[in-house]
Structures are given as C-alpha cells and as structure tokens.
Design an enzyme around this catalytic site. Structure first.
Site, short mmCIF file in Angstrom:
data_model
loop_
_atom_site.label_atom_id
_atom_site.label_comp_id
_atom_site.label_asym_id
_atom_site.label_seq_id
_atom_site.Cartn_x
_atom_site.Cartn_y
_atom_site.Cartn_z
N TYR A 3 25.31 9.37 -41.53
CA TYR A 3 26.70 9.36 -42.01
C TYR A 3 27.42 10.66 -41.64
CZ TYR A 3 25.74 5.14 -44.71
OH TYR A 3 25.43 3.86 -45.08
C1 LIG Z 1 20.87 4.55 -41.92
C2 LIG Z 1 20.74 3.45 -40.88
C3 LIG Z 1 21.62 2.28 -41.27
C4 LIG Z 1 21.20 4.00 -39.52
O1 LIG Z 1 21.06 2.99 -38.55
P1 LIG Z 1 20.36 3.32 -37.14
O2 LIG Z 1 20.50 2.10 -36.32
O3 LIG Z 1 19.00 3.83 -37.40
O4 LIG Z 1 21.27 4.52 -36.61
P2 LIG Z 1 21.87 4.68 -35.14
O5 LIG Z 1 20.78 4.55 -34.15
O6 LIG Z 1 23.04 3.78 -34.99
O7 LIG Z 1 22.36 6.19 -35.19
C5 LIG Z 1 23.67 6.52 -34.79
C6 LIG Z 1 23.84 8.01 -34.84
O8 LIG Z 1 23.55 8.52 -36.13
C7 LIG Z 1 23.00 9.81 -36.00
N1 LIG Z 1 21.72 9.85 -36.69
C8 LIG Z 1 20.88 8.84 -36.91
N2 LIG Z 1 19.82 9.26 -37.61
C9 LIG Z 1 20.02 10.58 -37.81
C10 LIG Z 1 19.27 11.59 -38.45
N3 LIG Z 1 18.09 11.34 -39.03
N4 LIG Z 1 19.77 12.84 -38.48
C11 LIG Z 1 20.95 13.12 -37.88
N5 LIG Z 1 21.69 12.20 -37.26
C12 LIG Z 1 21.23 10.96 -37.23
C13 LIG Z 1 22.86 10.11 -34.55
O9 LIG Z 1 24.01 10.87 -34.18
C14 LIG Z 1 22.92 8.77 -33.90
O10 LIG Z 1 23.53 8.87 -32.67
P3 LIG Z 1 22.63 9.04 -31.35
O11 LIG Z 1 21.93 7.71 -31.20
O12 LIG Z 1 23.64 9.30 -30.31
O13 LIG Z 1 21.68 10.16 -31.59
C15 LIG Z 1 19.28 2.95 -40.73
O14 LIG Z 1 18.49 4.03 -40.30
C16 LIG Z 1 18.71 2.36 -42.01
O15 LIG Z 1 18.82 1.17 -42.22
N6 LIG Z 1 18.06 3.21 -42.83
C17 LIG Z 1 17.39 2.78 -44.04
C18 LIG Z 1 18.33 2.15 -45.02
C19 LIG Z 1 19.43 3.08 -45.46
O16 LIG Z 1 19.19 4.22 -45.82
N7 LIG Z 1 20.66 2.55 -45.43
C20 LIG Z 1 21.82 3.25 -45.88
C21 LIG Z 1 21.87 3.14 -47.36
S1 LIG Z 1 23.42 3.74 -47.97
#
Ligand SMILES: CC(C)(COP(=O)(O)OP(=O)(O)OC[C@H]1O[C@@H](n2cnc3c(N)ncnc32)[C@H](O)[C@@H]1OP(=O)(O)O)[C@@H](O)C(=O)NCCC(=O)NCCS
Length: 180
Positions: free
Chosen positions: A148
């Site tokens: 986020y």
């Molecule tokens: C949070 C969540 C929805 C993110 O989805 P994702 O598909 O893993 O994330 P993305 O691959 O689209 O990441 C997009 C960007 O976010 C940033 N990002 C992702 N994880 C990160 C981390 N751990 N630290 C810093 N930045 C991060 C990066 O900038 C990334 O861009 P990049 O691919 O150019 O590096 C997913 O990891 C998830 O489902 N997590 C568990 C459930 C959860 O916590 N949901 C939210 C509850 S409110």
C-alpha cells in the site's frame, strides 16, 4: 498454469462466488477455510451497499486467484463508524465522507509478487465516484503494508483496535482521481 484475467463482478457474481472469495481470503491471510467462511455474513451484508464494486482475477478454468471489492461507506455502518470515531474531526471530513471503502484485496500466495494485487486495486479504484479511498490493514510490517505504501496510500491512524479482535490495525487513505 494460465494467467488470470481481470473481470468486474456485479452484485450477483459476488453473491454467487462468496465461498470462492473466502477461500482466497483463507489462503492469503493464512487462516483455516472454516475461519474464513465464518465471515460469510459480513460479505452477504455488503451485497446491498451503495457503490459496490468488485474485481476478480480468474483463470481460464474459472478458478478465482485474486479478488478485490469495496463500496461507498455511510454513517450507521459498523466499520465506517469505528473508523470515523478514530479519526480527528478534520480527517473524518476530508478522508471518510463520501469515501470508497476497500473491504477485501487478496491474492493467492502462489501468485503474489507478480503485479496481480496492483492490477486488481488499480481496476477497483478506477471509476468509483469518490474523492478518496480508505481501508484498514493489520498494523504490522506485512507485505500488504509495503504494497500500500508503494501505491501511495498514507497512514491516517495507527494502532486502531476493533471490538473482539486482538490485532491492531492501521487506517490508510488514498486520494482518488475523480472521473471528469
Ligand atoms: C497485499 C497483496 C494483495 C499484494 O498483492 P501482490 O500481487 O502480492 O502485489 P503486487 O505484486 O501487485 O505488488 C505491487 C507492488 O507493491 C509493492 N510491494 C509488494 N510487496 C511489497 C513489500 N513486501 N514491500 C514493499 N513493497 C511491496 C511493490 O512496489 C510492487 O511493485 P513491483 O512488482 O514493481 O515491485 C497480496 O500480497 C496479499 O494478498 N497478501 C495477503 C493478504 C493481505 O494482506 N491483503 C490485504 C489485506 S488489507
């Protein structure tokens, strides 16, 4: 494995696929499917909310790989009122009034880190007639917190406790581009 396609879901789709959504939630949040399905009444209650929008990432075979949904919040709704009470009067007025509230955003672990979460959230937030978006997420250095932050969300409140939940939450907000 085929790559998921993003599709917008209407209320009926979301209602019909609630168990699939909760299975994705269970995997993403690392809780049991039974614990996740106990949240079904919460999702059901959201189906009538104004401004409901949902985006799903599905494979060719229909399997749900990620999902995001939210709606336009209003006073009298439990989450809205809890968050409103935690914000200063000024922040409540500038961030919460008329905001799009993101309820769920989850990607199955096998597909995390591949841009799917960002695509789901971007699609969800393209279109709601709202000046801001708000959400709560556990207030720990999780993947979601970094995600986020990278997407431009700012902390509005930290350490928020909801009744019946031992975890502390952060309230996050993001300014939206309002449709012309
Ligand atoms: C949070 C969540 C929805 C993110 O989805 P994702 O598909 O893993 O994330 P993305 O691959 O689209 O990441 C997009 C960007 O976010 C940033 N990002 C992702 N994880 C990160 C981390 N751990 N630290 C810093 N930045 C991060 C990066 O900038 C990334 O861009 P990049 O691919 O150019 O590096 C997913 O990891 C998830 O489902 N997590 C568990 C459930 C959860 O916590 N949901 C939210 C509850 S409110």
């Amino acid at each position: 494995m085929s790559l998921p396609t993003l599709v917008e879901w209407g209320r009926e789709d979301l209602g019909r696929r609630q168990d699939d959504l909760l299975d994705v939630y269970a995997e993403a949040m690392d809780v049991s499917p039974a614990a996740a399905r106990a949240r079904r009444p919460i999702v059901t209650a959201h189906l009538d909310r104004p401004g409901l929008r949902a985006v799903a990432a599905t494979r060719d075979d229909g399997r749900l790989m990620g999902v995001a949904y939210g709606y336009l919040g209003e006073p009298g709704q439990w989450w809205h009122d809890q968050v409103g009470a935690a914000l200063s009067r000024q922040d409540a007025s500038s961030w919460l009034v008329g905001a799009f509230e993101v309820c769920e955003l989850h990607v199955r672990p096998a597909l995390q880190g591949k841009g799917l979460g960002r695509s789901l959230l971007d699609r969800l937030l393209t279109g709601p007639p709202a000046p801001t978006a708000v959400l709560t997420t556990p207030d720990r250095e999780t993947r979601a917190r970094g995600f986020y932050r990278a997407a431009g969300w700012v902390d509005l409140v930290r350490g928020l406790m909801f009744p019946g939940d031992p975890r502390a939450f952060a309230v996050l907000g993001k300014q939206l581009e309002t449709p012309a």
